[in-house]
Design a protein around this motif. Structure first.
Motif, PDB file in Angstrom:
ATOM      1  N   GLY A  76       0.804  -1.217   0.000  1.00  0.00           N
ATOM      2  CA  GLY A  76       0.000   0.000   0.000  1.00  0.00           C
ATOM      3  C   GLY A  76       0.840   1.272   0.000  1.00  0.00           C
ATOM      4  N   ALA A  77       0.131   2.401  -0.034  1.00  0.00           N
ATOM      5  CA  ALA A  77       0.820   3.682   0.103  1.00  0.00           C
ATOM      6  C   ALA A  77       1.524   3.710   1.458  1.00  0.00           C
ATOM      7  CB  ALA A  77      -0.182   4.821  -0.003  1.00  0.00           C
ATOM      8  N   SER A  78       0.963   2.990   2.414  1.00  0.00           N
ATOM      9  CA  SER A  78       1.541   3.003   3.769  1.00  0.00           C
ATOM     10  C   SER A  78       2.975   2.480   3.792  1.00  0.00           C
ATOM     11  CB  SER A  78       0.669   2.178   4.716  1.00  0.00           C
ATOM     12  OG  SER A  78      -0.623   2.731   4.769  1.00  0.00           O
ATOM     13  N   LEU A  79       3.308   1.503   2.957  1.00  0.00           N
ATOM     14  CA  LEU A  79       4.701   1.040   2.926  1.00  0.00           C
ATOM     15  C   LEU A  79       5.604   2.088   2.260  1.00  0.00           C
ATOM     16  CD1 LEU A  79       6.714  -1.157   3.703  1.00  0.00           C
ATOM     17  CD2 LEU A  79       6.339  -2.208   1.473  1.00  0.00           C
ATOM     18  N   GLN A  80       5.023   2.864   1.344  1.00  0.00           N
ATOM     19  CA  GLN A  80       5.814   3.937   0.717  1.00  0.00           C
ATOM     20  C   GLN A  80       6.185   5.021   1.735  1.00  0.00           C
ATOM     21  OE1 GLN A  80       7.179   3.522  -2.283  1.00  0.00           O
ATOM     22  NE2 GLN A  80       6.185   1.536  -1.977  1.00  0.00           N
ATOM     23  N   PHE A  81       5.371   5.160   2.788  1.00  0.00           N
ATOM     24  CA  PHE A  81       5.732   6.113   3.848  1.00  0.00           C
ATOM     25  C   PHE A  81       7.110   5.766   4.417  1.00  0.00           C
ATOM     26  CE2 PHE A  81       0.936   6.658   5.085  1.00  0.00           C
ATOM     27  CZ  PHE A  81       0.712   7.324   3.887  1.00  0.00           C
ATOM     28  N   SER A  82       7.452   4.447   4.387  1.00  0.00           N
ATOM     29  CA  SER A  82       8.776   4.011   4.851  1.00  0.00           C
ATOM     30  C   SER A  82       9.788   3.935   3.715  1.00  0.00           C
ATOM     31  CB  SER A  82       8.684   2.617   5.495  1.00  0.00           C
ATOM     32  OG  SER A  82       7.805   2.632   6.577  1.00  0.00           O
ATOM     33  N   ILE A 148       4.619  15.848  -0.474  1.00  0.00           N
ATOM     34  CA  ILE A 148       3.248  16.361  -0.353  1.00  0.00           C
ATOM     35  C   ILE A 148       2.232  15.230  -0.561  1.00  0.00           C
ATOM     36  CG2 ILE A 148       3.832  18.691  -1.161  1.00  0.00           C
ATOM     37  CD1 ILE A 148       2.449  17.954  -3.864  1.00  0.00           C
ATOM     38  N   THR A 149       1.014  15.456  -0.112  1.00  0.00           N
ATOM     39  CA  THR A 149      -0.114  14.558  -0.389  1.00  0.00           C
ATOM     40  C   THR A 149      -1.014  15.310  -1.352  1.00  0.00           C
ATOM     41  OG1 THR A 149       0.073  13.908   1.934  1.00  0.00           O
ATOM     42  CG2 THR A 149      -1.862  13.100   0.731  1.00  0.00           C
ATOM     43  N   THR A 150      -1.107  14.858  -2.601  1.00  0.00           N
ATOM     44  CA  THR A 150      -1.784  15.682  -3.614  1.00  0.00           C
ATOM     45  C   THR A 150      -3.279  15.835  -3.349  1.00  0.00           C
ATOM     46  OG1 THR A 150      -1.970  13.751  -5.032  1.00  0.00           O
ATOM     47  CG2 THR A 150      -0.157  15.260  -5.480  1.00  0.00           C
ATOM     48  N   CYS A 172       5.384  12.804  -4.134  1.00  0.00           N
ATOM     49  CA  CYS A 172       3.990  12.929  -3.720  1.00  0.00           C
ATOM     50  C   CYS A 172       3.283  11.607  -3.535  1.00  0.00           C
ATOM     51  CB  CYS A 172       3.201  13.814  -4.685  1.00  0.00           C
ATOM     52  SG  CYS A 172       2.754  13.013  -6.207  1.00  0.00           S
ATOM     53  N   ASP A 173       2.366  11.635  -2.590  1.00  0.00           N
ATOM     54  CA  ASP A 173       1.401  10.553  -2.383  1.00  0.00           C
ATOM     55  C   ASP A 173       0.157  10.956  -3.169  1.00  0.00           C
ATOM     56  OD1 ASP A 173      -0.569   8.831  -1.529  1.00  0.00           O
ATOM     57  OD2 ASP A 173      -0.344   9.279   0.623  1.00  0.00           O
ATOM     58  N   ALA A 174      -0.080  10.263  -4.284  1.00  0.00           N
ATOM     59  CA  ALA A 174      -1.221  10.598  -5.151  1.00  0.00           C
ATOM     60  C   ALA A 174      -2.259   9.482  -5.121  1.00  0.00           C
ATOM     61  CB  ALA A 174      -0.728  10.840  -6.574  1.00  0.00           C
ATOM     62  N   SER A 175      -2.363   8.822  -3.976  1.00  0.00           N
ATOM     63  CA  SER A 175      -3.237   7.645  -3.866  1.00  0.00           C
ATOM     64  C   SER A 175      -4.662   7.917  -4.319  1.00  0.00           C
ATOM     65  CB  SER A 175      -3.285   7.148  -2.422  1.00  0.00           C
ATOM     66  OG  SER A 175      -2.036   6.642  -2.032  1.00  0.00           O
ATOM     67  N   SER A 176      -5.182   9.112  -3.959  1.00  0.00           N
ATOM     68  CA  SER A 176      -6.606   9.303  -4.217  1.00  0.00           C
ATOM     69  C   SER A 176      -6.899  10.253  -5.364  1.00  0.00           C
ATOM     70  CB  SER A 176      -7.324   9.740  -2.930  1.00  0.00           C
ATOM     71  OG  SER A 176      -6.695  10.857  -2.370  1.00  0.00           O
ATOM     72  N   GLY A 193       1.118   5.778  -5.283  1.00  0.00           N
ATOM     73  CA  GLY A 193      -0.298   5.741  -4.936  1.00  0.00           C
ATOM     74  C   GLY A 193      -0.809   4.312  -4.833  1.00  0.00           C
ATOM     75  N   GLY A 194      -1.604   4.050  -3.821  1.00  0.00           N
ATOM     76  CA  GLY A 194      -2.326   2.790  -3.751  1.00  0.00           C
ATOM     77  C   GLY A 194      -3.356   2.791  -4.878  1.00  0.00           C
ATOM     78  N   ALA A 195      -3.621   1.634  -5.445  1.00  0.00           N
ATOM     79  CA  ALA A 195      -4.507   1.584  -6.616  1.00  0.00           C
ATOM     80  C   ALA A 195      -5.983   1.718  -6.271  1.00  0.00           C
ATOM     81  CB  ALA A 195      -4.281   0.273  -7.358  1.00  0.00           C
ATOM     82  N   GLN A 196      -6.319   1.424  -5.022  1.00  0.00           N
ATOM     83  CA  GLN A 196      -7.729   1.118  -4.701  1.00  0.00           C
ATOM     84  C   GLN A 196      -8.697   2.286  -4.659  1.00  0.00           C
ATOM     85  OE1 GLN A 196      -5.149   0.983  -2.632  1.00  0.00           O
ATOM     86  NE2 GLN A 196      -5.680   1.537  -0.553  1.00  0.00           N
ATOM     87  N   LYS A 197      -8.195   3.505  -4.977  1.00  0.00           N
ATOM     88  CA  LYS A 197      -9.129   4.626  -5.015  1.00  0.00           C
ATOM     89  C   LYS A 197      -9.495   4.995  -6.450  1.00  0.00           C
ATOM     90  CE  LYS A 197      -7.952   5.514  -0.494  1.00  0.00           C
ATOM     91  NZ  LYS A 197      -6.782   5.637   0.344  1.00  0.00           N
ATOM     92  N   ASN A 198      -8.479   5.217  -7.257  1.00  0.00           N
ATOM     93  CA  ASN A 198      -8.815   5.742  -8.590  1.00  0.00           C
ATOM     94  C   ASN A 198      -8.269   4.904  -9.738  1.00  0.00           C
ATOM     95  OD1 ASN A 198     -10.330   7.743  -9.785  1.00  0.00           O
ATOM     96  ND2 ASN A 198      -8.594   9.102 -10.114  1.00  0.00           N
TER      97      ASN A 198
END
Ligand SMILES: *Cc1c(COP(=O)(O)O)cnc(C)c1O
Length: 362
Positions: A76-82, A148-150, A172-176, A193-198
């Motif tokens: 997930g995006a959460s692992l990218q935080f690390s 940044i978080t877009t 950037c975190d562009a998950s959503s 970005g995690g895929a599960q939003k867009n």
């Protein structure tokens, strides 16, 4: 076939109906392969073709140059935080983070385990109702990168223009909001970005990384946490989420068929205008959380006068076939997530419902 209702969920979220139908049709046996996508090897010719096409289609949609690599990772995006700080912070060991919501805060928490974090700006004092302005940013020209978080999924705010960061790499975190419009990828050093939003189902994280940054990844990092591993192995060092990548490929083809990201953006703006228009014309019955120039095109957050009234609206909306409208607990109220795949008709129907509700309860 089962009837579908309107899905306003923030994530995992709605997928295009055409994509679901095609996946369903071919789930039993991929054409020309005779086996399901769920059964084939990630090292098979059939999957090679799927991952290659998915990459090519995403690169062409986003106009990604050969200076960048596309990766399909997990965690997930959460692992990218690390992974972002582990790979990109050294040797300077200091990075700038702009805090615009809960996800940015989680990114900071992990970055602090690696090095020094400079909070270049935060709008937490205003319950994240806006994106900071350029002149508020206290950027460190020596930072390893700026993060940044877009799009702030929970608060319903979005950067509509990249901050100016000079020569410091922008991450950037562009998950959503990835794929919601054409962006200039060249302004970024890394996009994730995690895929599960867009973009697809849960379980795949897209990473777009500029190749020169790979020089920062130390060989002493754990193999799976090193971007170089995934670049060198075409995202196939370990077994990737084959089904997820396949669906992202179908979504990319769906966006392309619709006219690409400019057409997508036009549609997203139209949908958001319909909903924000209703909020603005309600004479204060509906109160938008985000300041106007920070409003998200993806997640529309708003409140009513009392929690009881909000509960009533959510209950009646759910009964009428509008699902997933309850806001995140940190903002309360309602949140309508209207990602790429969400139909304009669904937004128009929600607005009729909201007008009707106001007439009966104002
Ligand atoms: C949902 C979300 C995340 C978390 O994604 P996971 O894939 O669950 O780790 C991170 N950042 C943003 C902006 C999100 O919307």
């Amino acid at each position: 076939m089962q009837k579908r209702i309107y899905n306003f969920s923030a994530g995992p979220a709605i997928l295009p109906e055409d994509v679901l139908k095609e996946a369903q049709e071919n789930l039993f046996a991929l054409p020309g392969v005779g086996m399901s996508i769920l059964e084939i090897s990630h090292r098979s010719k059939a999957f090679d073709k799927i991952i290659a096409e998915t990459k090519t289609d995403l690169k062409s949609l986003l106009n990604v140059s050969d200076d960048y690599e596309l990766l399909f990772l997990q965690g997930g995006a959460s692992l990218q935080f690390s992974m972002v700080p582990l790979n990109l912070m050294p040797p300077k060991n200091t990075a700038d983070y702009i805090i615009t919501g809960s996800w940015s805060k989680k990114a900071v928490k992990e970055a602090k385990r690696v090095g020094t974090v400079n909070i270049a700006a935060s709008t937490e004092g205003e319950n994240f109702k806006r994106i900071p302005k350029q002149d508020e940013l206290k950027l460190d020209p020596e930072a390893a990168y700026v993060h940044i978080t877009t799009n702030n999924t929970i608060y319903g705010t979005q950067w509509h223009k990249e901050p100016e960061v000079g020569n410091v790499p922008l991450v950037c975190d562009a998950s959503s909001d990835i794929l919601h419009k054409k962006i200039d990828v060249n302004k970024y050093a890394l996009i994730y970005g995690g895929a599960q939003k867009n973009m697809g189902p849960a379980g795949v994280t897209l990473v777009i990384i500029r190749k020169d940054l790979l020089g920062r990844s130390s060989d002493s990092l754990h193999t799976m946490l090193n971007y170089k591993t995934h670049v060198e192995n075409n995202s196939l060092y370990n077994t990737p989420n084959t089904f997820g990548i396949y669906i992202i490929g179908l979504v990319a083809k769906w966006v392309t068929k619709l006219g690409g990201l400019d057409a997508m953006y036009k549609l997203n703006k139209e949908k958001a205008e319909v909903l924000y228009g209703c909020i603005d014309a309600s004479g204060g019955f509906y109160k938008g959380h985000a300041e106007k120039d920070s409003r998200s095109l993806m997640n529309v957050t708003f409140n009513l006068a009392t929690e009881d009234l909000e509960k009533k609206l959510i209950a009646e909306a759910t009964a009428a076939g509008f699902d997933g409208l309850k806001g995140h607990r940190s903002v309360g109220g309602l949140r309508a997530s209207i990602y790429n795949a969400f139909p304009k008709k669904g937004v128009e129907d929600l607005v009729s419902f909201m007008k009707d509700f106001q007439n009966k309860n104002d």
